[in-house]
Design an enzyme around this catalytic site. Structure first.
Site, PDB file in Angstrom:
ATOM      1  CB  SER A   1      -1.285  -0.301   0.659  1.00 40.55           C
ATOM      2  OG  SER A   1      -0.390  -0.479   2.664  1.00 40.55           O
TER       3      SER A   1
ATOM      4  CG  ASP B   1       7.486  -1.829  -2.141  1.00 40.50           C
ATOM      5  OD1 ASP B   1       8.765  -2.100  -3.503  1.00 40.50           O
ATOM      6  OD2 ASP B   1       7.771  -2.148  -1.576  1.00 40.50           O
TER       7      ASP B   1
END
Ligand code: MEV
Length: 328
Positions: A117, A161
């Site tokens: 996130s 990521d």
């Protein structure tokens, strides 16, 4: 000031690491997939010119901050990635911008899962600001600024990521974006089990660094083997050879156990998946918590899911290999 749009929404996907964790931080390649749960960032201009207003419901954030304080170290950690992404964007492209903006974030996945996130919100914030200012940034420019933001906050990390949330798809990746190669394939039928434990990435990176210091030759050999394994896995992904991929998952899990980053809970879920007929299974991400992943023949998927659940995991159903950062 340049022309600006009044309101923009951008989304970025979550991710799961498939192969090469930790060795990635030491320059070896890794493979990551995006998943079809997305994080949304909406930015609109505000009447109040001095202010940036950052708002999110989960985690709860309700912050009013002046442009010059965006990089203040007292910004609460839930708002840090948005705030520093905006600060880096303004410093690089619009140093005279005075405000004001309202930035609202909303996510389809919990920040506890390890779906990335922080990188998704960072990437989406940068692209949303670029679109608001009608500035075209290449994916590499978005990646570079988002990676800088992550390093400003976390100090360490390969950026795998960030690459996933920016480029989308399934990527073969080398630290800092030295290589970002999409692996052109279809959906990968992963079985995903959430351990219920939050991985503490910085602590785990430090633990591995300590091991490297104590046993440099041994750990270096593990990292080199991890790199070789990733190269084989990348071929198997392109050939859709799930059986070999499963085997490679098991070998990769062995490396991660040797590095000391698995846990009883993850081991139980992984063994349960294998005993129920999975081709292979491993942890995904930094370790100890977050999720495990498995691949199984279609006839065994149901029983593997059941076994992972019985071992205490929560099954998360997602599609893999989805679009990167995009304007909504
Ligand atoms: C965690 O998301 C993956 C690690 O390899 C760290 C990194 O690559 O930044 C453990």
């Amino acid at each position: 000031m340049n022309k600006m749009k009044l309101k923009v929404t951008v989304s970025a996907p979550g991710k799961l690491e498939l192969f090469g964790e930790h060795a990635l931080v030491y320059g070896q390649p890794g493979i990551v997939t995006t998943v079809d749960q997305r994080l949304f960032v909406t930015i609109q201009t505000l009447e109040d010119k001095s202010l940036v207003y950052i708002k999110s419901s989960n985690p709860k954030v309700d912050l009013r901050v002046s442009i010059k304080d965006l990089s203040n170290k007292n910004i609460p950690k839930e708002a840090k990635f948005v705030s520093l992404a905006a600060d880096n964007f303004f410093k690089k492209y619009y140093p005279n911008f005075k405000g004001g903006l309202k930035i609202t974030t909303k996510s389809q996945f919990s920040s506890k899962l390890g779906f990335g996130s922080s990188s998704a919100v960072t990437t989406a914030t940068i692209q949303a600001l670029a679109k608001l200012f009608e500035k075209d940034l290449s994916l590499k420019q978005i990646f570079d600024l988002a990676y800088k933001t992550i390093l400003d906050i976390q100090k360490k990390g390969s950026g795998v990521d960030v690459a996933a949330s920016t480029y989308g798809g399934i990527l073969y990746f080398v630290i800092g974006g030295k290589v970002i190669k999409p692996l052109k394939t279809t959906h990968l039928p992963l079985i995903i089990g959430y351990s219920g434990i939050k991985a503490d990435t910085p602590t785990l990176l430090n633990q591995v660094a300590q091991k490297m210091k104590k046993y440099p030759k041994l750990i270096k050999n593990i990292f080199n083997s991890s790199g070789d394994l990733v190269n084989l896995a990348s071929k198997s992904i392109l050939n859709k050879d799930l059986e070999t991929l499963g085997e490679l998952m098991n070998i990769n899990q062995g490396y991660l156990v040797s590095l000391g980053v698995s846990s009883q809970k993850l081991d139980n879920m992984i063994n349960a998946a294998k005993n129920a007929g999975a081709y292979g299974a491993k942890l995904s991400g930094a370790g100890v918590g977050d999720c495990m992943i498995a691949l199984a023949p279609p006839s065994k998927v149901k029983s593997v899911k059941k076994a992972v659940k019985k071992a205490g995991g929560k099954i998360i159903d997602v599609e893999t290999n989805v679009e990167g950062v995009r304007i909504e």
